[in-house]
Write a protein that holds these residues in place. Structure first.
Motif, PDB file in Angstrom:
ATOM      1  N   HIS A 140      99.885 107.828 -13.067  1.00 32.15           N
ATOM      2  CA  HIS A 140     100.920 107.396 -12.129  1.00 32.15           C
ATOM      3  C   HIS A 140     100.274 106.431 -11.148  1.00 32.15           C
ATOM      4  CE1 HIS A 140     103.575 107.994  -8.486  1.00 32.15           C
ATOM      5  NE2 HIS A 140     104.416 107.584  -9.403  1.00 32.15           N
ATOM      6  N   SER A 141     100.135 105.183 -11.571  1.00 34.38           N
ATOM      7  CA  SER A 141      99.397 104.202 -10.785  1.00 34.38           C
ATOM      8  C   SER A 141      99.759 102.805 -11.260  1.00 34.38           C
ATOM      9  CB  SER A 141      97.885 104.444 -10.946  1.00 34.38           C
ATOM     10  OG  SER A 141      97.142 103.569 -10.134  1.00 34.38           O
ATOM     11  N   SER A 142      99.411 101.824 -10.456  1.00 34.04           N
ATOM     12  CA  SER A 142      99.564 100.425 -10.868  1.00 34.04           C
ATOM     13  C   SER A 142      98.182  99.849 -11.127  1.00 34.04           C
ATOM     14  CB  SER A 142     100.288  99.613  -9.794  1.00 34.04           C
ATOM     15  OG  SER A 142      99.600  99.671  -8.569  1.00 34.04           O
ATOM     16  N   PHE A 143      98.114  98.869 -12.023  1.00 37.94           N
ATOM     17  CA  PHE A 143      96.833  98.300 -12.426  1.00 37.94           C
ATOM     18  C   PHE A 143      96.899  96.779 -12.389  1.00 37.94           C
ATOM     19  CE2 PHE A 143      96.970 102.425 -14.611  1.00 37.94           C
ATOM     20  CZ  PHE A 143      95.765 102.968 -14.183  1.00 37.94           C
ATOM     21  N   PRO A 144      95.763  96.125 -12.160  1.00 39.19           N
ATOM     22  CA  PRO A 144      95.728  94.653 -12.217  1.00 39.19           C
ATOM     23  C   PRO A 144      95.948  94.161 -13.642  1.00 39.19           C
ATOM     24  CG  PRO A 144      93.513  95.531 -11.962  1.00 39.19           C
ATOM     25  CD  PRO A 144      94.449  96.692 -11.810  1.00 39.19           C
ATOM     26  N   ARG A 145      96.203  92.865 -13.755  1.00 41.60           N
ATOM     27  CA  ARG A 145      96.540  92.284 -15.061  1.00 41.60           C
ATOM     28  C   ARG A 145      95.408  92.459 -16.065  1.00 41.60           C
ATOM     29  NH1 ARG A 145      99.145  86.442 -16.531  1.00 41.60           N
ATOM     30  NH2 ARG A 145      97.029  85.684 -16.342  1.00 41.60           N
ATOM     31  N   GLU A 146      94.161  92.409 -15.606  1.00 42.24           N
ATOM     32  CA  GLU A 146      93.021  92.555 -16.521  1.00 42.24           C
ATOM     33  C   GLU A 146      93.013  93.933 -17.168  1.00 42.24           C
ATOM     34  OE1 GLU A 146      92.932  91.428 -13.481  1.00 42.24           O
ATOM     35  OE2 GLU A 146      92.297  89.325 -13.720  1.00 42.24           O
ATOM     36  N   GLU A 147      93.306  94.971 -16.382  1.00 39.11           N
ATOM     37  CA  GLU A 147      93.343  96.325 -16.938  1.00 39.11           C
ATOM     38  C   GLU A 147      94.518  96.494 -17.895  1.00 39.11           C
ATOM     39  OE1 GLU A 147      91.875 100.452 -17.080  1.00 39.11           O
ATOM     40  OE2 GLU A 147      91.053  98.456 -16.675  1.00 39.11           O
ATOM     41  N   MET A 148      95.638  95.873 -17.569  1.00 45.47           N
ATOM     42  CA  MET A 148      96.792  95.920 -18.468  1.00 45.47           C
ATOM     43  C   MET A 148      96.453  95.279 -19.810  1.00 45.47           C
ATOM     44  SD  MET A 148      99.508  97.163 -16.717  1.00 45.47           S
ATOM     45  CE  MET A 148     101.049  96.320 -16.956  1.00 45.47           C
ATOM     46  N   ALA A 149      95.774  94.129 -19.764  1.00 49.67           N
ATOM     47  CA  ALA A 149      95.394  93.460 -21.007  1.00 49.67           C
ATOM     48  C   ALA A 149      94.449  94.337 -21.825  1.00 49.67           C
ATOM     49  CB  ALA A 149      94.746  92.113 -20.704  1.00 49.67           C
ATOM     50  N   ALA A 150      93.535  95.040 -21.145  1.00 51.95           N
ATOM     51  CA  ALA A 150      92.618  95.936 -21.855  1.00 51.95           C
ATOM     52  C   ALA A 150      93.378  97.092 -22.497  1.00 51.95           C
ATOM     53  CB  ALA A 150      91.560  96.464 -20.892  1.00 51.95           C
ATOM     54  N   LEU A 151      94.360  97.628 -21.807  1.00 49.46           N
ATOM     55  CA  LEU A 151      95.186  98.694 -22.392  1.00 49.46           C
ATOM     56  C   LEU A 151      95.954  98.177 -23.605  1.00 49.46           C
ATOM     57  CD1 LEU A 151      96.490 100.302 -19.084  1.00 49.46           C
ATOM     58  CD2 LEU A 151      95.196 101.516 -20.859  1.00 49.46           C
ATOM     59  N   TYR A 152      96.507  96.974 -23.504  1.00 50.81           N
ATOM     60  CA  TYR A 152      97.206  96.391 -24.655  1.00 50.81           C
ATOM     61  C   TYR A 152      96.268  96.220 -25.847  1.00 50.81           C
ATOM     62  CZ  TYR A 152     100.976  95.064 -21.385  1.00 50.81           C
ATOM     63  OH  TYR A 152     101.988  95.063 -20.462  1.00 50.81           O
ATOM     64  N   ARG A 153      95.017  95.814 -25.569  1.00 48.55           N
ATOM     65  CA  ARG A 153      94.049  95.629 -26.647  1.00 48.55           C
ATOM     66  C   ARG A 153      93.625  96.973 -27.250  1.00 48.55           C
ATOM     67  NH1 ARG A 153      94.085  92.417 -29.722  1.00 48.55           N
ATOM     68  NH2 ARG A 153      91.939  92.814 -30.345  1.00 48.55           N
ATOM     69  N   ALA A 154      93.588  98.018 -26.412  1.00 49.54           N
ATOM     70  CA  ALA A 154      93.141  99.326 -26.886  1.00 49.54           C
ATOM     71  C   ALA A 154      94.202 100.052 -27.696  1.00 49.54           C
ATOM     72  CB  ALA A 154      92.728 100.195 -25.698  1.00 49.54           C
ATOM     73  N   ALA A 155      95.472  99.687 -27.524  1.00 48.68           N
ATOM     74  CA  ALA A 155      96.572 100.446 -28.125  1.00 48.68           C
ATOM     75  C   ALA A 155      96.906  99.960 -29.527  1.00 48.68           C
ATOM     76  CB  ALA A 155      97.801 100.336 -27.238  1.00 48.68           C
ATOM     77  N   ASP A 156      97.093 100.909 -30.423  1.00 47.16           N
ATOM     78  CA  ASP A 156      97.527 100.593 -31.783  1.00 47.16           C
ATOM     79  C   ASP A 156      99.044 100.520 -31.883  1.00 47.16           C
ATOM     80  OD1 ASP A 156      94.832 100.924 -33.297  1.00 47.16           O
ATOM     81  OD2 ASP A 156      95.007 102.738 -32.087  1.00 47.16           O
TER      82      ASP A 156
END
Length: 483
Positions: A353-369
């Motif tokens: 339950h948090s907000s993240f910067p764009r760099e972390e969002m991109a890393a999550l997108y890359r990590a997700a299948d």
């Protein structure tokens, strides 16, 4: 921040939005600075605003004293003040307690309070007054979103020389829902002050034109509304998008790649990572999605060695009761699922339950299948497009609600009805079990769509259409006879 000089007191292009593109930051020494807010809208408009001596009018996001208009990184910013009461009645009240649920298919029950409406009128007039002061003669003014639907007509009454556009970022409901609004005619007439009214989808534009014909009585023909003063108002779809190139560049960076690997390591390197990223909002379908996933685990169709679900829920409107209730419900669901199904070091759901910067969002997108985007109703949903932009290897799967505007463009996603839990489970399993060739075919097509229709193209297509609309001083235009 020094105020702007009198020479910069008017602008040829004015954007009017509920929020400024910057947030106020007060340092330990009491000095105020301004931090650029993340978001594609300002990125898309920045070049054209600079080229046209542009100004951005909006609320700074707090109830402190607002500074005089100032320049920040080349953008002229015009703060508009809101009091505590106006935040409660205009923003949390009418905008998000009345219009938001009404425009999102009554996922929650809207409240109709006359004092909220009075605050909405008062604040809209304040924004219109600011735009009238800062717009140069014959300037273009682009009003943004549902909080400011009265501004176009208020502004036209003050400045008939202006070319005015309006864009609605959320859905526009059908007549059966919109007609519940006690102030339905005033909203429609407010929007008709614009020369061009833009929507995410063609169906929304058609809803608007139909309502104007039924509730206001103006003649219409296809996407045009013919007003008694001779003006013609166009209502058209302009599906919004993202900074596709910027997201892909970020996803390809070494730091984001390293962070994506670290995320998967921290999750125990499951076979696949499911991901949801949403504002914590009742329209987003977070509870139903997590319930569907937990049932797949409980039934043994997925195992904790196979998968984990990472759900990011960005805090949103936490002073509104419905949002606090939703947060409590999701907290309880996650706790129950992990307590019943998880093991030490292997939770079924990793909930943030948090907000993240764009760099972390991109890393999550890359990590997700598998990206799971299942709103009950959404104007567009840019998270779905951001995920696609970050999958530069043409891999990954997108499970997408058919009630998100993005589903009109991303047809190769695994489309679901978020009200159908069993159907959602079936599509999650399809995405999980899909072979690499099918995933590549789907993702490649979606990436092509997102690349060809990015946020810059969205902004330029709207402004080009607006610049081609009939000037207010032109001779009267009559509707076709068949209308």
């Amino acid at each position: 921040m020094p105020p702007i000089s009198r020479k910069r007191a008017t602008a040829d292009l004015v954007v009017v939005a509920n929020r400024l593109p910057v947030d106020r930051v007060v340092g330990d020494d009491g000095e105020t600075t301004w931090r650029r807010s993340p978001g594609g809208l300002v990125s898309a408009l920045e070049p054209v605003m600079r080229a046209n001596s542009g100004a951005w009018i909006g609320w700074p996001g707090d109830t402190g004293d607002v500074p005089e208009p100032f320049v920040d990184e080349g953008l002229t910013l015009v703060p508009v003040a809101l009091s505590e009461r106006e935040v409660a009645e205009f923003y949390e009240g009418f905008s998000n307690g009345t219009l938001w649920p009404l425009y999102h298919d009554l996922v929650a029950k809207p409240a109709f309070h006359r004092e909220w409406w009075d605050a909405y009128v008062k604040v809209n007039q304040r924004f219109a007054d600011a735009a009238a002061r800062f717009a140069a003669k014959d300037a273009t003014v682009w009003v943004q979103d549902y909080q400011l639907q009265l501004v176009p007509t208020m502004l036209r009454e003050l400045r008939p020389d202006l070319r005015i556009g309006f864009y609605l970022h959320i859905p526009f409901p059908p007549a059966e829902l919109f007609s519940q609004l006690p102030w339905r005619r005033q909203i429609l007439e407010g929007l008709l002050g614009a020369d061009l009214v833009g929507f995410q989808l063609t169906g929304a534009a058609q809803n608007f034109v139909r309502l104007v014909r039924q509730r206001v009585g103006h003649k219409t023909h296809r996407d045009s509304v013919y007003l008694p003063d001779g003006r013609v108002v166009l209502a058209k779809a302009f599906p919004i998008s993202i900074d596709t190139e910027g997201f892909e560049e970020l996803a390809r960076s070494e730091s984001v790649g390293a962070r994506a690997k670290e995320i998967r390591d921290d999750l125990g390197n499951p076979r696949q990572v499911f991901l949801g990223i949403d504002r914590l909002d009742y329209t987003k379908g977070i509870y139903a999605r997590l319930r569907a996933f937990s049932e797949l685990i409980a039934e043994g169709r997925l195992t904790l060695e196979d998968v984990v679900f990472v759900q990011v829920a960005t805090p949103s409107r936490e002073r509104v009761d419905q949002y606090r209730i939703l947060r409590d419900e999701i907290d309880r669901l996650v706790g129950r699922v992990n307590g019943d199904l998880g093991r030490i070091g292997r939770p079924a759901i990793s909930y943030l339950h948090s907000s993240f910067p764009r760099e972390e969002m991109a890393a999550l997108y890359r990590a997700a299948d598998v990206m799971v985007v299942t709103p009950f109703r959404d104007g567009m949903n840019l998270v779905a497009k951001e995920y696609v932009a970050c999958r530069y290897d043409d891999d990954g799967a997108l499970v997408l609600s058919e009630f998100a505007g993005a589903a009109n463009e991303l047809r190769q996603a695994y489309l679901v009805n978020p009200y159908d839990i069993d159907g959602m489970k079936a599509q999650m399993m399809e995405a999980f079990a899909a072979n690499g060739r099918d995933l590549t075919r789907r993702m490649r097509a979606m990436r092509r769509t997102v690349a060809e229709n990015d946020v810059s193209r969205w902004a330029s297509s709207f402004l080009d259409q607006l610049s081609g609309t009939q000037p207010t001083h032109s001779k009267s235009t009559r509707p076709p006879k068949e209308s």
